[in-house]
Enzyme design. Structure first.
Site, PDB file in Angstrom:
ATOM      1  N   HIS A  34      -8.172  -2.244   6.339  1.00  6.18           N
ATOM      2  CA  HIS A  34      -7.145  -1.535   5.435  1.00  6.18           C
ATOM      3  C   HIS A  34      -7.951  -1.143   3.921  1.00  6.18           C
ATOM      4  O   HIS A  34      -7.313  -0.294   3.545  1.00  6.18           O
ATOM      5  CB  HIS A  34      -6.057  -2.781   4.945  1.00  6.18           C
ATOM      6  CG  HIS A  34      -5.146  -2.375   4.068  1.00  6.18           C
ATOM      7  ND1 HIS A  34      -3.963  -1.285   4.549  1.00  6.18           N
ATOM      8  CD2 HIS A  34      -4.659  -2.462   2.860  1.00  6.18           C
ATOM      9  CE1 HIS A  34      -3.030  -1.213   3.542  1.00  6.18           C
ATOM     10  NE2 HIS A  34      -3.523  -1.544   2.433  1.00  6.18           N
ATOM     11  N   TYR A  37     -11.899   0.735   5.395  1.00  8.74           N
ATOM     12  CA  TYR A  37     -11.765   2.073   6.289  1.00  8.74           C
ATOM     13  C   TYR A  37     -13.142   1.795   7.240  1.00  8.74           C
ATOM     14  O   TYR A  37     -13.716   2.908   7.436  1.00  8.74           O
ATOM     15  CB  TYR A  37     -11.914   3.332   5.498  1.00  8.74           C
ATOM     16  CG  TYR A  37     -10.648   3.650   4.692  1.00  8.74           C
ATOM     17  CD1 TYR A  37      -9.689   2.612   4.370  1.00  8.74           C
ATOM     18  CD2 TYR A  37     -10.550   4.750   3.895  1.00  8.74           C
ATOM     19  CE1 TYR A  37      -8.418   2.869   3.852  1.00  8.74           C
ATOM     20  CE2 TYR A  37      -9.387   5.169   3.330  1.00  8.74           C
ATOM     21  CZ  TYR A  37      -8.228   3.967   3.027  1.00  8.74           C
ATOM     22  OH  TYR A  37      -7.195   4.383   2.433  1.00  8.74           O
ATOM     23  N   SER A  85       0.808   3.621   2.375  1.00  8.06           N
ATOM     24  CA  SER A  85       1.602   3.338   3.788  1.00  8.06           C
ATOM     25  C   SER A  85       1.858   1.507   3.576  1.00  8.06           C
ATOM     26  O   SER A  85       1.229   0.910   3.027  1.00  8.06           O
ATOM     27  CB  SER A  85       0.647   3.208   5.025  1.00  8.06           C
ATOM     28  OG  SER A  85      -0.335   2.423   4.896  1.00  8.06           O
ATOM     29  N   HIS A  86       3.191   1.252   4.016  1.00  5.94           N
ATOM     30  CA  HIS A  86       3.645  -0.174   4.012  1.00  5.94           C
ATOM     31  C   HIS A  86       4.065  -0.424   5.206  1.00  5.94           C
ATOM     32  O   HIS A  86       5.296  -0.767   5.500  1.00  5.94           O
ATOM     33  CB  HIS A  86       4.424  -0.400   2.746  1.00  5.94           C
ATOM     34  CG  HIS A  86       4.042  -1.560   1.941  1.00  5.94           C
ATOM     35  ND1 HIS A  86       4.613  -2.561   1.015  1.00  5.94           N
ATOM     36  CD2 HIS A  86       2.680  -1.806   1.619  1.00  5.94           C
ATOM     37  CE1 HIS A  86       3.890  -3.312   0.482  1.00  5.94           C
ATOM     38  NE2 HIS A  86       2.641  -2.934   0.621  1.00  5.94           N
ATOM     39  N   HIS A  88       3.439  -2.538   8.241  1.00  4.95           N
ATOM     40  CA  HIS A  88       3.534  -3.830   8.916  1.00  4.95           C
ATOM     41  C   HIS A  88       4.565  -4.657   7.826  1.00  4.95           C
ATOM     42  O   HIS A  88       5.469  -5.128   8.739  1.00  4.95           O
ATOM     43  CB  HIS A  88       2.112  -4.717   9.009  1.00  4.95           C
ATOM     44  CG  HIS A  88       1.313  -4.053  10.047  1.00  4.95           C
ATOM     45  ND1 HIS A  88       0.235  -4.657  10.523  1.00  4.95           N
ATOM     46  CD2 HIS A  88       1.529  -2.918  10.945  1.00  4.95           C
ATOM     47  CE1 HIS A  88      -0.453  -3.800  11.716  1.00  4.95           C
ATOM     48  NE2 HIS A  88       0.463  -3.151  11.816  1.00  4.95           N
ATOM     49  N   ASP A 108      -0.175   2.608  -8.920  1.00  3.95           N
ATOM     50  CA  ASP A 108      -1.433   3.816  -8.596  1.00  3.95           C
ATOM     51  C   ASP A 108      -1.556   4.868  -9.544  1.00  3.95           C
ATOM     52  O   ASP A 108      -2.485   5.278 -10.068  1.00  3.95           O
ATOM     53  CB  ASP A 108      -1.543   4.113  -7.131  1.00  3.95           C
ATOM     54  CG  ASP A 108      -1.935   3.120  -6.268  1.00  3.95           C
ATOM     55  OD1 ASP A 108      -2.698   2.014  -6.615  1.00  3.95           O
ATOM     56  OD2 ASP A 108      -1.841   3.181  -5.164  1.00  3.95           O
ATOM     57  N   GLY A 518      -5.772   9.753  -0.283  1.00  5.53           N
ATOM     58  CA  GLY A 518      -5.097   9.529   0.872  1.00  5.53           C
ATOM     59  C   GLY A 518      -5.195   7.997   1.048  1.00  5.53           C
ATOM     60  O   GLY A 518      -5.773   7.083   0.463  1.00  5.53           O
TER      61      GLY A 518
END
Length: 722
Positions: A34, A37, A85-86, A88, A108, A518
């Site tokens: 996470h 990368y 992304s969130h 999980h 952010d 990204g």
């Protein structure tokens, strides 16, 4: 928490000793997929992130792009772009998982000195008919709407897709656009000078979100909803709103040297990354952190992902003013240490718990060398004997192509009074009044496309988002991506992931749209298997002014299809990746894309801005028939006849989803044909009228539907959930 044997060996070699408990946990999280990368970074060099408009590219909390009027003007405005992304967390706790995803991407934005002006959410769930999918869907939308509405940032665009392979692992991708009206307000995450203080502002620190980064780097198990609950953060949007306004005041007064949002890996991640970027170190006393729970351990202070917190670098003389502003906004404030020219050194009650090189901590994780298998091309195996009218009703009434009004009506998309074109159209359009510019915003992906053909499907995702923007008269400016995949250790999964990276990169390069930042989310596997490779793209474009042609027909013009490669030359229509095949079974190769998509987009934007253009609509999801159905209103209908049996069956022509096409309603079809000559084909479909109905004839097949019938079919999500 534990380091893998290989990583443990590297850490011991670097430190010359065994890591402490806190160090081991910090390395595990910062070296997780996470954060580091490890499987994707070797592939990301395919993206071109450069351009005259790019002020700050990948690597910071958000990218910074100059608006066209600012490219040659030091006093012009910038925008920031970020996406996260969130996934999980939203499976384990859909409300809090989605809500804190919004909170994180907004912070952010704040850390760059920008004010958040718009959100986009792209959501992916299992089949709509399944009760568990609906539970996740409703919880995620509620979490997004609650958080976004409370903080006063409009959610203006996005996408929703349903696919059986998301049943055990939904995706929640959230993008944010921020505005920097004065370039002097720009802040980065690069620590500036030894002796400056590190100040933590915002909510108090608890134990929520512990190990969130490592949790996001693992497959979801059967017991994830109970066992992994402590790894999900709990958000407080009212504190976030105070933090937004406090951040504005801090930037207004020039009190901040550098900043970082406390997201993945919490305080340890944010502060170590700040000083590493500046080639510096830090001395931090963890017991000085303002807390809300007693008896916390050093590791918990370091790694808790409690929300609504920011880390600031502040010169010593400005610390008291920062403290005073934090108090004004009823926020906690702790001076937790200072920037040094040494190591990243953390103590807890005077005892050293972390002492290592900051750059090694942030950048020392070795990259993975994984095997991959290239995806196989789909064979042609089409369904037969499907009634044309029935196919139309089924596709228009599918949750994938139906109206998403149930979702976006829960979002306040008018707050801040910038939204000129809101949700439900091809792209949103925001008014940037400094410079009299419109900012178009589109976000999404289509799992049916990338499941059928990861490479071409990803190209199509980029072209689709760019067409959404051009259809409203704007020129694409920049994009950020959220690359979602399954377990990369499985060669066939990693092969599909590599293909979406290359496809997205190649099309964005062709369109001259820099990908300026990204997020990567892997290990989206569950007991139901891996998700489809899902390359969400959030793209912005600009235009002069804030007006754009509507999606709905006026009923007074000629209807043209532009960009239809399948109607020209030897190309044939295809149904690969279409909702038609989802509904009726079968496989097909993905449609071929336009040869000159960049010229097509520029021409489409010009035509959309012409006074003779009455309506424009991107043509893709659900095909021509579904697109026309979306344009029909009770006051305006359309009569369309197509007779091209050599180019494909009625189903292929009516329901194929070739991206890079648009429907234009115009009072001057000859002028449109003239400007597209040599750029892309133009096909005259028929006329718009005042019938309030769609009458479509394709190769001897016929369908007819009134606006009321179409509206009823398209309201399936509202009907089922209310």
């Amino acid at each position: 928490m534990s380091l893998s044997p290989g990583d443990h060996e590297l850490v011991v070699a670097e430190l010359g000793r065994e890591p402490t408990e806190a160090e081991a946990a910090l390395f595990e999280n910062l070296w997780s997929e996470h954060c580091a990368y490890r499987s994707s970074r070797p592939l990301l060099g395919a993206f071109d992130s450069s351009g005259d408009q790019v002020v700050i590219g990948p690597g910071d909390d958000a990218a910074v792009v100059a608006l066209p009027t600012a490219a040659d003007d030091e006093d012009g405005s910038y925008i920031t772009l970020g996406i996260e992304s969130h996934n999980h967390p939203s499976y384990v706790d859909p409300f809090d998982g989605a809500a804190t995803g919004v909170g994180g991407i907004v912070r952010d934005t704040l850390s760059m000195g920008a004010y958040p002006i718009a959100l986009a959410d792209s959501l992916y769930f299992g089949e709509f008919e399944r009760e568990h999918s609906r539970y996740l869907f409703e919880g995620v939308v509620e979490g997004i709407s609650h958080y976004g509405n409370c903080i006063g940032v409009p959610t203006v665009t996005g996408s929703v897709a349903f696919h059986d392979r998301y049943e055990g692992n939904p995706l929640v991708n959230v993008a944010c656009v921020g505005l920097i009206e004065d370039p002097d307000r720009l802040v980065t995450a690069v620590a500036q000078e030894p002796g400056n203080k590190l100040v933590l502002v915002g909510n108090s620190t608890g134990r929520d979100g512990l190990g969130g980064a490592s949790f996001a780097s693992e497959d979801l198990g059967e017991d994830a909803e109970t066992e992994d609950r402590p790894a999900v953060q709990v958000g407080d949007p009212y504190t976030e709103k105070l933090l937004i306004e406090c951040n504005e005041a801090l930037i207004d007064e020039g009190l901040i040297e550098s900043a970082r949002d406390l997201g993945a890996a919490g305080l340890g991640g944010a502060t170590s990354e700040m000083v590493a970027k500046g080639g510096l170190g830090a001395d931090i006393e963890l017991s000085d952190v303002h807390e809300r729970e007693p008896n916390m351990k050093a590791m918990e202070y370091l790694l808790a992902e409690s929300q609504e917190r920011m880390a600031y670098e502040v010169t010593p003389e400005n610390v008291e003013r920062v403290r005073a502003l934090a108090e004004r906004f009823d926020l906690g404030c702790s001076v937790i240490g200072e920037v040094t020219d040494g190591t990243y050194h953390c103590t807890f009650e005077g005892e050293t718990v972390v002492d290592c090189d900051a750059e090694f901590l942030g950048e020392g994780a070795p990259m993975n060398d994984l095997d991959s298998v290239e995806p196989e091309e789909q064979a042609r195996d089409l369904p037969t004997d499907v009634d044309f009218q029935h196919a139309f009703e089924t596709i228009v009434g599918s949750p994938n192509t139906a109206s998403k009004r149930w979702v976006y009506r829960q979002y306040d998309h008018e707050v801040q009074v910038r939204t000129a074109t809101g949700p439900g159209d091809d792209s949103a359009l925001l008014a940037i009044r400094d410079g009299e510019q419109g900012l178009a915003f589109s976000s999404g992906a289509d799992p049916n496309w990338t499941a059928a053909d990861p490479y071409t499907g990803a190209q199509a995702v980029a072209l689709e988002n760019a067409t959404n923007i051009a259809a409203k008269g704007a020129t694409p400016l920049a994009a950020v991506d959220c690359l979602n995949g399954g377990n990369p250790e499985k060669p066939e999964v990693y092969g599909g992931f590599k293909a979406i990276v290359d496809g997205l990169a190649d099309m964005c390069g062709t369109l001259d749209v820099p990908v300026v930042g990204g997020n990567v989310s892997l290990y989206n596997d569950s007991v139901t298997g891996p998700i489809p490779p899902t390359p969400t793209l959030a793209m912005v474009g600009t235009k002069s002014g804030y007006e754009a042609p509507p999606l709905s027909l006026s009923g007074e013009g000629t209807l043209l299809l532009v960009g239809a490669r399948s109607l020209e030359g030897d190309a044939e229509a295809r149904l690969g990746g279409s909702e038609y095949l989802v509904q009726f079974g079968g496989t097909d190769r993905f449609p071929e894309l336009l040869e000159n998509p960049d010229a097509f987009l520029a021409t489409l934007a010009d035509v959309a801005n012409a006074e003779t253009t009455l309506a424009t609509h991107d043509l893709s999801h659900g095909g021509l028939a579904a697109t026309l159905a979306e344009m029909v209103t009770a006051e305006a209908g359309a009569t369309v006849e197509i007779d091209l049996p050599s180019k494909g069956s009625a189903a292929e022509l009516a329901f194929g989803e070739q991206p890079g096409r648009a429907i234009i309603e115009t009072t001057d079809p000859d002028a449109v044909s003239e400007v597209f000559d040599g750029v892309a084909p133009v096909y005259e479909l028929g006329t718009a009228d005042d019938s309030g109905a769609l009458d479509l004839a394709v190769n001897g097949e016929y369908l007819s539907a009134y606006a009321e019938e179409i509206a009823s079919l398209r309201s399936v999500i509202e009907t089922e959930l209310e």
